[in-house]
Structures are given as C-alpha cells and as structure tokens.
Scaffold this motif. Structure first.
Motif, PDB file in Angstrom:
ATOM      1  N   PRO A  46      -4.385 -23.496 -54.407  1.00  0.00           N
ATOM      2  CA  PRO A  46      -4.864 -24.813 -54.855  1.00  0.00           C
ATOM      3  C   PRO A  46      -5.610 -24.785 -56.186  1.00  0.00           C
ATOM      4  N   PHE A  47      -6.170 -23.629 -56.554  1.00  0.00           N
ATOM      5  CA  PHE A  47      -7.011 -23.573 -57.760  1.00  0.00           C
ATOM      6  C   PHE A  47      -6.448 -22.683 -58.860  1.00  0.00           C
ATOM      7  N   THR A  48      -5.187 -22.273 -58.725  1.00  0.00           N
ATOM      8  CA  THR A  48      -4.587 -21.415 -59.743  1.00  0.00           C
ATOM      9  C   THR A  48      -3.102 -21.757 -59.847  1.00  0.00           C
ATOM     10  N   ASP A  49      -2.291 -20.866 -60.424  1.00  0.00           N
ATOM     11  CA  ASP A  49      -0.854 -21.127 -60.509  1.00  0.00           C
ATOM     12  C   ASP A  49      -0.089 -20.087 -59.704  1.00  0.00           C
ATOM     13  N   ILE A  50       1.212 -20.258 -59.628  1.00  0.00           N
ATOM     14  CA  ILE A  50       2.061 -19.409 -58.803  1.00  0.00           C
ATOM     15  C   ILE A  50       2.022 -17.954 -59.246  1.00  0.00           C
ATOM     16  N   LEU A  51       1.879 -17.700 -60.542  1.00  0.00           N
ATOM     17  CA  LEU A  51       1.911 -16.329 -61.049  1.00  0.00           C
ATOM     18  C   LEU A  51       0.604 -15.582 -60.786  1.00  0.00           C
ATOM     19  N   SER A  52      -0.483 -16.320 -60.590  1.00  0.00           N
ATOM     20  CA  SER A  52      -1.787 -15.697 -60.355  1.00  0.00           C
ATOM     21  C   SER A  52      -2.218 -15.769 -58.903  1.00  0.00           C
ATOM     22  N   ALA A  53      -1.452 -16.416 -58.064  1.00  0.00           N
ATOM     23  CA  ALA A  53      -1.841 -16.629 -56.667  1.00  0.00           C
ATOM     24  C   ALA A  53      -1.830 -15.322 -55.883  1.00  0.00           C
ATOM     25  N   ARG A  54      -2.712 -15.240 -54.897  1.00  0.00           N
ATOM     26  CA  ARG A  54      -2.748 -14.080 -54.010  1.00  0.00           C
ATOM     27  C   ARG A  54      -1.818 -14.305 -52.821  1.00  0.00           C
TER      28      ARG A  54
END
Length: 261
Positions: A80-88
C-alpha cells in the motif's frame, strides 16, 4: 520447477525416439536444443524460463497500469505504501503473489529512463543512458552540485548543455548522452523496457533475455561466427517443408557441434 523438468523430459524423449517402448539416444543436451535457431539450436522453450517471462508480464502490467483492477487489488493487499518493484514478499504470501515476486528482477533489470523533463532522474544513481548495457553513469567522482538530469538540459532551446556535459563525463558517456533526443514540450519522465524498441515489455523479449543469460549465448566477435549465423538463418528460411529443415538442423547439432555457438 520439477513439473517443468518433467514436461521437458517428455518433449525431449519425443524428439529423440521413434518408438514408444525405447528410450533412444539423446545426441545433444536439452539446453542445446533450446538455443535460438539462428545460433544452431532448434528453438525449443525452456519451460521454467518461459513461465518466468509470462509472470513478468503481470509485473509489467501492475507497474505500467497502476489504475487497473489487478494493480489496485495487489497494492491494497501487499504494497500500500510503495510500488511493485520495492514491495516485500511478506510472511504469508499467496502462491500467486510469491510467483509474481520471483519475476520482478527481470523487469527491474530491464528498465531504463526515457527522458522528458529530466526532473525525476538522478544523474549518478538511475539508469538513463541509452543502450542495453551499462545504462548508469560510471563516475569515480560524483559531483554533488549536479543531481538531476534536467540540470544538464538547456530548457529554452531543449538541447543539452554541451560544455557542462563534456566537463562532467568521459568521451564515451558524452557521446551517449548527446545522442538522446529531447522533445520541445518536455513531457513526463518514464521508465521503459529497454529490450524492445517500443519500450513495452513483451513475453518474447523477456524470454529472449532470460534464455540468453541462461545459455550464455555470446556476442559475435569474429567473421566466422557471423558466417555461422548467416548459414543458420538461410537454412531456416528455405522454402522447403518444415520437417526437412528440422531434420537438417538436427543432423547439424549431432554431427557438426562446432557450428553451434
């Protein structure tokens, strides 16, 4: 992966045997058969890599179309607070989300900035130089006074500040920077897929990148290798039945491995 290997085993057995009850002799490795036709292979798909290229298509869709239902759903659940490439990946990911995350590296490594205004692009950290290799500036000394690409652009004339560019970078980097066109209207800075001229990810281009890295298909460096490439291209473009071309290609793989790059 084990399922892919089983399916490849069935395909490999079908290729080399002419009787259901016999195993047959496998005259060449499966990796050799999976090489592109232009470099001496038959063009079979490595199913694990092909599946990864298909999954990367979903990563690209979420990345490039953040307003689509798929992107909104995954964003609400996992990043919810980042993008797909940075998501955990998270502690208890679904099978679908975990599979998609396994393909993110392909998209992340293949992105390069397409310059609009240049305000969003960091000169020293982001990939913005044209080409498929070394898209980041290789500088031993970072100049802190110059941080974003728009500082290198003359806004009034929409041209590069040539004197500044020559002072900051080596000759090779300068040539690459000056080859980048700048539109008069500026526009938005966008990250695009560098392995396709359209800038849009395709399963075909993604698989080509994965398969080349897996098989370590070399870049042509000698005239002889160019002759081999021309030979195989001519072979597969002959106006004869496909089964004959496949038979000839198979014989070359078995009898003339030196032709297989």
């Amino acid at each position: 992966m084990s399922l892919c290997h089983k399916l490849e085993g069935i395909m490999n057995k079908f290729w080399w045997t002419n009787n259901k009850t016999l195993r047959g002799i496998h005259w060449s490795s499966w990796d050799s058969l999976c090489k592109p036709k232009c470099v001496g292979g038959v063009g079979f798909k490595n199913l694990f890599l092909f599946n990864k290229a298909i999954l990367a298509k979903q990563v690209w869709r979420i990345f490039s179309q953040p307003r689509c239902l798929l992107a909104k759903t995954f964003k609400a659940c996992y990043f919810p607070f980042t993008d797909i490439l940075s998501a955990r990946v998270g502690s208890y990911p679904s099978f679908t989300w975990r599979s998609i995350c396994n393909a993110r590296e392909l998209i992340a490594d293949g992105l390069v900035w397409r310059i609009g205004t240049g305000e969003s692009i960091n000169i020293w950290n982001d990939a913005w130089l044209p080409g498929r290799e070394q898209n980041r500036v290789s500088a031993q000394h970072i100049m802190p006074n110059w941080t974003t690409v728009n500082q290198l652009i003359e806004l009034e004339t929409s041209t590069w500040k040539r004197e500044l560019v020559y002072n900051l970078f080596d000759d090779d980097t300068v040539a690459r920077i000056l080859s980048i066109p700048i539109s008069d209207g500026g526009g938005e800075d966008l990250r695009v897929w560098k392995h396709d001229g359209s800038g849009v990810y395709t399963v075909r281009s993604g698989y080509r990148v994965l398969n080349s890295a897996h098989l370590q298909v070399p870049t042509l460096t000698s005239p002889n290798e160019g002759v081999y490439i021309s030979f195989y291209k001519a072979l597969w473009s002959l106006d004869i039945p496909g089964k004959i071309k496949i038979h000839i290609g198979g014989c070359l793989i078995i009898c003339c491995p030196i032709l297989v790059i």
